[in-house]
Structure formats: structure tokens, C-alpha cells
Write an enzyme that holds these catalytic residues in place. Structure first.
Site, PDB file in Angstrom:
ATOM      1  N   LYS A  22    -101.823 -27.223 -11.065  1.00  0.00           N
ATOM      2  CA  LYS A  22    -102.441 -28.083 -12.081  1.00  0.00           C
ATOM      3  C   LYS A  22    -101.391 -28.655 -13.016  1.00  0.00           C
ATOM      4  O   LYS A  22    -101.376 -29.863 -13.294  1.00  0.00           O
ATOM      5  CB  LYS A  22    -103.458 -27.247 -12.887  1.00  0.00           C
ATOM      6  CG  LYS A  22    -103.872 -27.865 -14.205  1.00  0.00           C
ATOM      7  CD  LYS A  22    -104.842 -26.988 -14.956  1.00  0.00           C
ATOM      8  CE  LYS A  22    -104.246 -25.908 -15.824  1.00  0.00           C
ATOM      9  NZ  LYS A  22    -103.684 -26.353 -17.118  1.00  0.00           N
ATOM     10  N   ASN A  23    -100.494 -27.779 -13.507  1.00  0.00           N
ATOM     11  CA  ASN A  23     -99.552 -28.231 -14.541  1.00  0.00           C
ATOM     12  C   ASN A  23     -98.400 -29.070 -14.001  1.00  0.00           C
ATOM     13  O   ASN A  23     -97.601 -29.597 -14.772  1.00  0.00           O
ATOM     14  CB  ASN A  23     -99.026 -27.033 -15.341  1.00  0.00           C
ATOM     15  CG  ASN A  23    -100.118 -26.436 -16.215  1.00  0.00           C
ATOM     16  OD1 ASN A  23    -101.189 -27.044 -16.373  1.00  0.00           O
ATOM     17  ND2 ASN A  23     -99.882 -25.264 -16.782  1.00  0.00           N
ATOM     18  N   CYS A 116    -106.945 -25.543 -30.893  1.00  0.00           N
ATOM     19  CA  CYS A 116    -107.036 -24.982 -29.543  1.00  0.00           C
ATOM     20  C   CYS A 116    -107.241 -23.479 -29.668  1.00  0.00           C
ATOM     21  O   CYS A 116    -106.738 -22.866 -30.605  1.00  0.00           O
ATOM     22  CB  CYS A 116    -105.731 -25.287 -28.810  1.00  0.00           C
ATOM     23  SG  CYS A 116    -105.606 -24.515 -27.206  1.00  0.00           S
ATOM     24  N   ARG A 121    -100.817 -25.377 -31.475  1.00  0.00           N
ATOM     25  CA  ARG A 121    -100.321 -26.322 -30.470  1.00  0.00           C
ATOM     26  C   ARG A 121    -100.167 -27.756 -30.990  1.00  0.00           C
ATOM     27  O   ARG A 121    -100.805 -28.691 -30.491  1.00  0.00           O
ATOM     28  CB  ARG A 121    -101.228 -26.300 -29.236  1.00  0.00           C
ATOM     29  CG  ARG A 121    -101.297 -24.941 -28.593  1.00  0.00           C
ATOM     30  CD  ARG A 121    -102.112 -24.950 -27.351  1.00  0.00           C
ATOM     31  NE  ARG A 121    -101.421 -25.498 -26.209  1.00  0.00           N
ATOM     32  CZ  ARG A 121    -101.983 -25.655 -25.009  1.00  0.00           C
ATOM     33  NH1 ARG A 121    -103.230 -25.313 -24.827  1.00  0.00           N
ATOM     34  NH2 ARG A 121    -101.304 -26.163 -24.011  1.00  0.00           N
ATOM     35  N   ASP A 304     -98.707 -17.752 -19.372  1.00  0.00           N
ATOM     36  CA  ASP A 304     -99.926 -17.974 -18.584  1.00  0.00           C
ATOM     37  C   ASP A 304    -100.269 -16.795 -17.672  1.00  0.00           C
ATOM     38  O   ASP A 304    -101.299 -16.810 -17.007  1.00  0.00           O
ATOM     39  CB  ASP A 304     -99.796 -19.261 -17.744  1.00  0.00           C
ATOM     40  CG  ASP A 304     -99.855 -20.512 -18.611  1.00  0.00           C
ATOM     41  OD1 ASP A 304    -100.289 -20.420 -19.768  1.00  0.00           O
ATOM     42  OD2 ASP A 304     -99.455 -21.591 -18.120  1.00  0.00           O
ATOM     43  N   ARG A 396    -111.377 -25.280 -14.894  1.00  0.00           N
ATOM     44  CA  ARG A 396    -110.324 -26.203 -15.309  1.00  0.00           C
ATOM     45  C   ARG A 396    -109.042 -25.939 -14.523  1.00  0.00           C
ATOM     46  O   ARG A 396    -108.244 -26.853 -14.341  1.00  0.00           O
ATOM     47  CB  ARG A 396    -110.023 -26.030 -16.808  1.00  0.00           C
ATOM     48  CG  ARG A 396    -111.144 -26.492 -17.706  1.00  0.00           C
ATOM     49  CD  ARG A 396    -110.692 -26.464 -19.130  1.00  0.00           C
ATOM     50  NE  ARG A 396    -109.368 -27.054 -19.221  1.00  0.00           N
ATOM     51  CZ  ARG A 396    -108.482 -26.810 -20.174  1.00  0.00           C
ATOM     52  NH1 ARG A 396    -108.783 -25.978 -21.136  1.00  0.00           N
ATOM     53  NH2 ARG A 396    -107.318 -27.399 -20.191  1.00  0.00           N
TER      54      ARG A 396
HETATM   55  N1  EPU Z   1     -95.009 -26.719 -29.932  1.00  0.00           N
HETATM   56  C1  EPU Z   1     -94.814 -27.239 -31.199  1.00  0.00           C
HETATM   57  N2  EPU Z   1     -94.729 -28.589 -31.327  1.00  0.00           N
HETATM   58  C2  EPU Z   1     -94.822 -29.447 -30.277  1.00  0.00           C
HETATM   59  C3  EPU Z   1     -95.026 -28.915 -28.984  1.00  0.00           C
HETATM   60  C4  EPU Z   1     -95.114 -27.539 -28.841  1.00  0.00           C
HETATM   61  O1  EPU Z   1     -94.707 -26.512 -32.171  1.00  0.00           O
HETATM   62  O2  EPU Z   1     -94.719 -30.658 -30.473  1.00  0.00           O
HETATM   63  C5  EPU Z   1     -95.065 -25.258 -29.755  1.00  0.00           C
HETATM   64  C6  EPU Z   1     -96.415 -24.774 -29.225  1.00  0.00           C
HETATM   65  O3  EPU Z   1     -97.366 -24.626 -30.261  1.00  0.00           O
HETATM   66  C7  EPU Z   1     -96.020 -23.470 -28.572  1.00  0.00           C
HETATM   67  C8  EPU Z   1     -94.627 -23.784 -28.007  1.00  0.00           C
HETATM   68  O4  EPU Z   1     -94.159 -24.912 -28.730  1.00  0.00           O
HETATM   69  O5  EPU Z   1     -95.898 -22.474 -29.542  1.00  0.00           O
HETATM   70  C9  EPU Z   1     -94.570 -24.102 -26.524  1.00  0.00           C
HETATM   71  O6  EPU Z   1     -95.636 -24.976 -26.184  1.00  0.00           O
HETATM   72  P1  EPU Z   1     -95.509 -26.059 -25.038  1.00  0.00           P
HETATM   73  O7  EPU Z   1     -95.409 -27.408 -25.656  1.00  0.00           O
HETATM   74  O8  EPU Z   1     -94.451 -25.669 -24.075  1.00  0.00           O
HETATM   75  O9  EPU Z   1     -96.940 -25.937 -24.336  1.00  0.00           O
HETATM   76  P2  EPU Z   1     -97.709 -27.117 -23.646  1.00  0.00           P
HETATM   77  O10 EPU Z   1     -96.756 -28.080 -23.065  1.00  0.00           O
HETATM   78  O11 EPU Z   1     -98.772 -27.616 -24.547  1.00  0.00           O
HETATM   79  C10 EPU Z   1     -97.771 -26.059 -21.240  1.00  0.00           C
HETATM   80  C11 EPU Z   1     -98.827 -25.696 -20.233  1.00  0.00           C
HETATM   81  C12 EPU Z   1     -99.579 -24.464 -20.730  1.00  0.00           C
HETATM   82  C13 EPU Z   1     -98.579 -23.323 -20.886  1.00  0.00           C
HETATM   83  C14 EPU Z   1     -97.449 -23.749 -21.848  1.00  0.00           C
HETATM   84  C15 EPU Z   1     -96.354 -22.728 -21.983  1.00  0.00           C
HETATM   85  C16 EPU Z   1     -99.373 -27.826 -19.234  1.00  0.00           C
HETATM   86  C17 EPU Z   1    -100.356 -28.931 -19.045  1.00  0.00           C
HETATM   87  N3  EPU Z   1     -99.720 -26.829 -20.066  1.00  0.00           N
HETATM   88  O12 EPU Z   1     -98.452 -26.343 -22.454  1.00  0.00           O
HETATM   89  O13 EPU Z   1    -100.524 -24.120 -19.732  1.00  0.00           O
HETATM   90  O14 EPU Z   1     -99.208 -22.182 -21.412  1.00  0.00           O
HETATM   91  O15 EPU Z   1     -96.851 -24.988 -21.379  1.00  0.00           O
HETATM   92  O16 EPU Z   1     -95.806 -22.428 -20.762  1.00  0.00           O
HETATM   93  O17 EPU Z   1     -98.314 -27.830 -18.621  1.00  0.00           O
HETATM   94  C18 EPU Z   1    -102.536 -23.221 -18.882  1.00  0.00           C
HETATM   95  O18 EPU Z   1    -102.275 -23.764 -17.788  1.00  0.00           O
HETATM   96  O19 EPU Z   1    -103.458 -22.365 -19.006  1.00  0.00           O
HETATM   97  C19 EPU Z   1    -101.750 -23.575 -20.066  1.00  0.00           C
HETATM   98  C20 EPU Z   1    -102.175 -23.341 -21.303  1.00  0.00           C
END
Ligand code: EPU
Length: 420
Positions: A22-23, A116, A121, A304, A396
Site C-alpha cells: 500500500k505505502n 489522526c 502527524r 507499523d 484500508r
Molecule cells: N512529522 C512531522 N512533520 C511533518 C511530517 C512528519 O513532525 O511534516 C513527524 C510525524 O508526526 C512522525 C514522524 O515525523 O512523528 C514520522 O512521520 P512520517 O512523515 O514518516 O509518517 P508518514 O509519512 O505520515 C508513513 C506511512 C505510515 C508509517 C510512517 C512511519 C505512508 C502512506 N504512511 O507515514 O504508515 O507508519 O510512514 O513509517 O507511507 C500505515 O501504513 O499503517 C501507516 C501509518
């Protein structure tokens, strides 16, 4: 709304095939916005989140057609640059259209994702990065509006590695004027898969998979065909199922290299794991040894997989400390596992899990995708019946989860909530 009923106590045995990730699929489908033409994606999982990105791309003017596990996208008529609240609130990853829309249409209007279940996030790093590339960003009426005639390459340093942030910036920078360097970039396999697709399209991205990614902007990109990599979290979830139920599960079409941290921890718990090219075989054994876990960005132990491992530790033979360092609120499943008898104390971002002999089936509530998977796993080893409500979270991100578990011998069924 449906619920899942699981009667626990059976060892799971057999073979299952891992679906596409998915990701990885979400950013790659979003990347189709970067060039006008016909794209073909294969090994695309049939999931609610994929349906949401399909709707999103359609509202932008793309024609999206699914045939089996292939998705065909024609992006020649993409004109609309708005991602509406109704779709973004269903799936935060909708924010992945921001970078490509800005690069191709010079404008993007994307609803802010809002809160969330697993943490705040925010998307501040996505927005700060885009503004370093020259985008004018405004926030109004719950929407982010970004505009730039042509983005200009620059150096971007992420405070912490962000997966979708790295993907968004990579997609924005491929058509920028000049070179962009992303430092402290996320290193997940899904980032590398996106970079490979972008390079096939004619982009010049190097270093993906390392903390420094260099993107030399090009003038135009072309449509391509791409295959989605295997879902490492789905594979990891079935690996835990084997360890937990003391069965033997052979997981095919997997990518063991993406699962090194999970394989290593599972081996420490006493599970026997053999790896052959794209197949992983896990045999569970009692006693299950307690191990400590700390979630970290890739290649560390994935957040995850934290909830699923917690279930394993809840029936292990000692004390395990599970530390969650990525999301501040990713222990919601603890309350549900406690209702099933688990002995877990939470203090800040640490969970102390004292293994017990047996979980006991109970009605529980799913709160997010991975928490839902952990409750299904808990149901598989619990005494009696576990009823998991709000299973839309599972749909999802896990393709045909009951069918796959049933094929392995689980007593699991989906029922309409009201009649259950
Ligand atoms: N963060 C910030 N500011 C930002 C972006 C992120 O503070 O602008 C923080 C987040 O709050 C978190 C950390 O940085 O504390 C890392 O978050 P990240 O941005 O890496 O998460 P994401 O990109 O929103 C993806 C996956 C998630 C997975 C995380 C961590 C996708 C679509 N989603 O989320 O997947 O948990 O990386 O590996 O790729 C899932 O599949 O169940 C899922 C939640």
C-alpha cells in the site's frame, strides 16, 4: 458496518502470497500526475486506500481503470489541482498529490489532513521543503494552497526523516530548475521504489535509500509501466501469526531484505525462520522469549509492526519493554489488549509487557490500521471468541485478510455488526 469474529486456539499452517505494498502504491500512483499519458501499474493491492487515491486522481481529471491487480491511469486531461477535504480526511496520504500537482500544474490546493488516531502527524516539513523550492504557500479555510511558476532546486534538511515528506519533495523536485538535495531523508524501501519509477520516467534521482537524495531537475517526464513492491508490513504481520500460533507459514512473493529488523527480532523470540529468495518460512515455538523493541525509521524496527509484536510479547515468557519513538499516541491497542487479559503498563512512550499464559477472547474495537491487525492476531491465540468492531481500518491496508487467515486454518469470519 462489519465486524470480524475470531475463534482462537488453532495453529496456522500453510502458504500465502504477499500483496503489493500500500505505502509504495500510493506515492507511485500519485507520481502519475507528473506526466500526461498512459501509465500501467501491476501488483496493486485491492484496498480502501487505493480506492481513495483512485477517486482523488479521478477528481483531478485522470481516467483510472482497474483490471485484476493492474491499474491503468491516463493523466492526459489532468487539470484540477484541488484535493478536497472529503477525500483527504479519509486518508492522510492524499497529501502526496501536493508535490506532483505543484510540479506539473504549477498550483495545488490540498485540504489539511487534521488529527489522526496515532499522533498529531503534522505536514510542516512537507510545506517548509516546498517553500524552500520557491513555492508560495498559504493556509486558508482548512486548505494549503501552493503556487510556483517553476520550482527551483535547493538543499532541504529534514528535522526527522519523514516518509511521505521525502516522497512529496522528491516528486516536486524532479521537474524543478536545478538540483535539490534532501538531507536526513527517509530510507524506506518505498522511497527507493518511487525513485526507480521517477528515473524510468526520465527523472534524475540518485541516493534514494540513503539519507542524502540528489535530484537534478529535468524539463519533462514520460509515462511508464511499474510494478508495486511486496508489502513488508503485511508479510511481517503473517510472520508474527506463525510465531504466535506455533504454526509454520510460508510467505511467498516477499522481499526478505526489507524485513531484516523484523526477522532478527522474531528469531530472538525463538521462532525458526528460513529465507529463500522471495519466500520466508516461519515456524513458531513455545516458549516465546521476551525481547525489547524500539521503533525507529528504516532500517530500524518499523512502527507499523509495533502493535503486532506487542501481542506476541503479551504471551511471551518474561518482561518486554516496547518503546515507540515515531508516533506519540500509538498505544491505543493497549487498552483493547488489556480487555483481553494482557498485562501491559504504559509510561510515556514505553509499554511494559509482562507475558501471560493465555489471552481471553473479548469484544474489542479497532482504532487504526495496524492496531486492528494486532487485535486479529490476539484473537487467533485467545481462548474463546474475539469480536473486532470497526474493521474498515483493516480494509484500508490488508488485502483479503480473512481469506488469507482462513486459508492458513484460522477460524475467522466477517459478519454484519448488528447481527453479531
Ligand atoms: N512529522 C512531522 N512533520 C511533518 C511530517 C512528519 O513532525 O511534516 C513527524 C510525524 O508526526 C512522525 C514522524 O515525523 O512523528 C514520522 O512521520 P512520517 O512523515 O514518516 O509518517 P508518514 O509519512 O505520515 C508513513 C506511512 C505510515 C508509517 C510512517 C512511519 C505512508 C502512506 N504512511 O507515514 O504508515 O507508519 O510512514 O513509517 O507511507 C500505515 O501504513 O499503517 C501507516 C501509518
Amino acid at each position: 458496518m462489519d465486524a470480524i469474529l475470531v475463534k482462537g486456539g488453532r495453529a496456522l499452517n500453510g502458504e500465502i502470497r504477499v500483496s503489493g505494498a500500500k505505502n509504495a502504491a500510493l506515492p507511485m500512483l500519485a507520481a502519475s500526475l507528473l506526466a500526461g499519458g498512459k501509465f500501467k501499474f501491476s501488483n496493486v493491492p485491492d484496498l480502501k486506500d487505493i480506492e481513495t487515491i483512485r477517486q482523488l486522481l479521478s477528481t483531478m481529471g485522470a481516467e483510472v481503470d482497474r483490471q485484476g491487480d493492474s491499474v491503468h491511469i491516463d493523466t492526459r486531461n489532468v487539470e484540477n489541482f484541488e484535493a478536497p477535504y472529503d477525500l483527504v480526511r479519509k486518508m492522510r496520504a492524499s497529501v502526496l498529490v501536493l508535490g506532483p500537482l505543484l510540479a506539473r500544474l504549477k498550483r495545488a490546493r490540498v485540504s489539511l489532513p487534521g488529527g489522526c488516531a496515532i499522533g498529531a502527524r503534522p505536514i510542516n516539513m512537507h510545506l517548509e521543503g516546498l517553500s524552500r523550492l520557491g513555492a508560495r504557500i498559504t493556509l486558508e479555510h482548512g486548505y494549503v494552497e501552493a503556487q510556483a511558476d517553476r520550482l527551483t532546486g535547493d538543499e532541504i534538511f529534514f528535522d526527522v526523516p519523514t516518509v511521505t515528506g521525502t516522497e512529496n519533495l522528491m516528486m516536486a523536485a524532479v521537474l524543478a530548475n536545478g538540483t535539490t538535495v534532501l538531507r536526513n531523508a527517509a530510507r524506506e524501501p518505498e522511497i527507493l521504489a518511487l525513485a526507480e519509477m521517477l528515473n524510468l520516467m526520465g527523472a534524475d534521482v540518485s541516493g534514494a535509500g540513503s539519507p542524502v537524495i540528489t535530484i537534478r531537475g529535468v524539463d519533462r517526464l514520460a509515462p511508464v509501466s511499474a510494478r508495486i513492491i511486496p508489502d513488508r508490513i503485511e508479510a511481517g504481520t503473517y510472520m508474527v501469526a506463525a510465531a504466535l500460533t506455533c504454526g509454520t507459514i510460508r510467505i511467498t512473493d516477499a522481499e526478505p531484505d526489507h524485513l531484516k529488523a523484523v526477522i532478527s527480532k522474531l528469531r530472538e523470540t525463538g521462532a525458526k525462520i528460513t529465507v529463500k529468495q522471495d519466500a520466508i518460512t516461519v515456524t513458531g515455538k513455545r516458549p516465546i522469549h521476551s525481547v525489547d523493541i524500539k521503533t525507529l525509521p528504516y532500517p530500524g524496527f518499523p512502527t507499523d509492526m509495533q502493535a503486532q509484536f506487542m501481542v506476541l510479547m503479551s504471551v511471551a515468557n518474561g518482561l518486554s519493554v516496547i518503546s515507540e519513538t515515531i508516533f506519540e499516541n500509538r498505544f491505543i491497542h493497549v487498552l483493547e489488549l488489556q480487555r483481553m487479559g494482557a498485562d501491559i503498563q504504559v509510561s510515556g512512550n514505553h509499554a511494559m509487557v509482562k507475558g501471560i499464559e493465555k489471552l481471553s477472547g473479548a469484544p474489542v474495537m479497532a482504532s487504526d490500521l495496524r492496531a486492528s491487525a494486532s487485535l486479529v492476531l490476539a484473537g487467533l491465540v485467545a481462548e474463546g471468541t474475539t469480536q473486532i468492531s470497526r474493521v474498515y481500518h483493516l480494509d484500508r491496508g490488508y488485502e483479503s485478510i480473512e481469506e488469507k487467515f482462513r486459508k492458513l486454518g484460522a477460524n475467522i469470519e466477517r459478519v454484519p455488526e448488528s447481527s453479531s
